[in-house]
Design an enzyme around this catalytic site. Sequence first.
Site, PDB file in Angstrom:
ATOM      1  N   SER A  93      -0.424  -1.203  -2.016  1.00  0.00           N
ATOM      2  CA  SER A  93      -0.570  -0.342  -0.833  1.00  0.00           C
ATOM      3  C   SER A  93      -0.485   1.107  -1.304  1.00  0.00           C
ATOM      4  O   SER A  93       0.035   1.382  -2.397  1.00  0.00           O
ATOM      5  CB  SER A  93       0.592  -0.639   0.127  1.00  0.00           C
ATOM      6  OG  SER A  93       0.684   0.344   1.137  1.00  0.00           O
TER       7      SER A  93
ATOM      8  N   TYR B  35       9.742  -1.751   1.966  1.00  0.00           N
ATOM      9  CA  TYR B  35       8.325  -2.156   1.862  1.00  0.00           C
ATOM     10  C   TYR B  35       7.690  -1.465   0.653  1.00  0.00           C
ATOM     11  O   TYR B  35       7.015  -2.102  -0.164  1.00  0.00           O
ATOM     12  CB  TYR B  35       7.583  -1.794   3.149  1.00  0.00           C
ATOM     13  CG  TYR B  35       6.106  -2.141   3.122  1.00  0.00           C
ATOM     14  CD1 TYR B  35       5.683  -3.471   3.131  1.00  0.00           C
ATOM     15  CD2 TYR B  35       5.134  -1.142   3.086  1.00  0.00           C
ATOM     16  CE1 TYR B  35       4.325  -3.787   3.102  1.00  0.00           C
ATOM     17  CE2 TYR B  35       3.781  -1.461   3.061  1.00  0.00           C
ATOM     18  CZ  TYR B  35       3.379  -2.783   3.066  1.00  0.00           C
ATOM     19  OH  TYR B  35       2.034  -3.098   3.035  1.00  0.00           O
TER      20      TYR B  35
END
Length: 250
Positions: free
Chosen positions: A146, A160
Amino acid sequence: MNLANNITGKVVVITGASSGLGETTARLLASKGANVVLGARREENLIKITNEINSELNGKAVYLKTDVTKKDDVQALIEKAVSEFGKIDVLINNAGLMSIAPMDQLKIDEWESMIDINIKGVLYGIAATLPIFQKQESGHFINISSVAGIKIFSPGGTVYSGTKYAVRAISDGLRHEVGGKIRTTTIEPGAVDSELKYGSSHKESSDFVTDFYKNAIPSDSIARAIVYAIEQPADVDINEIVIRPTVQEF
Ligand SMILES: NC(=O)c1ccc[n+]([C@@H]2O[C@H](COP(=O)([O-])OP(=O)(O)OC[C@H]3O[C@@H](n4cnc5c(N)ncnc54)[C@H](OP(=O)(O)O)[C@@H]3O)[C@@H](O)[C@H]2O)c1
């Protein structure tokens, strides 16, 4: 060279294929003649996607209900690909969870879930597939990190981000260790429209994510990048692709 031929007939295993960019990638690859093996927990979604691919698209699809936090499930998914199609050309380690909340909310269960799905799930995929790739003397790992694996998505996305930094590190270390005949690609998407934005139980963070995702781009933006990485000739390894909405700063 007709690069389209570099997708046709390839066997591609995709975790997290029951929605979002895993589903879209499965459909796009199948439309180009790939044989796709879909893993995720929601069997009803997998049945629908598999049936649609088999009735409408060029490639063939099979699925296995898979929880990537269980290494035996991931092993069984990989074994299913080999028993159905005789080989694996690509593993897309895509299954993921994004639970956003400030650290002081102490969402320990969500931290553990993200570590189990986003990091350990990827490692189980690598463990089940690497011996096959080494024996075949070919194969392609595509790991979904990501932009939060490049810059810390804080406050709220710290854990995350930690998992997505780990995916990036594992991917590049893997490339370094097993390269030569095995390709490794890390994909780092920005905001992409999918169900990922619903993964936060902390109300304020969830509202922030909803707002942030107003600029999200469609999941086929990522699927096209994955196709690009796969269709390259075997001696070309696309190592890293970052894809953001044009308006996204982070
Ligand atoms: N959307 C974005 O903005 C964005 C940005 C950067 C990176 N990513 C990454 O892209 C990947 C795909 O996410 P998405 O955006 O497509 O979101 P999504 O629609 O929520 O898809 C997530 C997928 O992961 C699967 N999954 C979750 N836990 C699992 C488990 N324990 N075992 C097996 N499968 C599991 C889900 O299937 P089941 O629930 O059926 O198991 C679903 O198919 C994730 O790794 C995510 O972190 C997304």
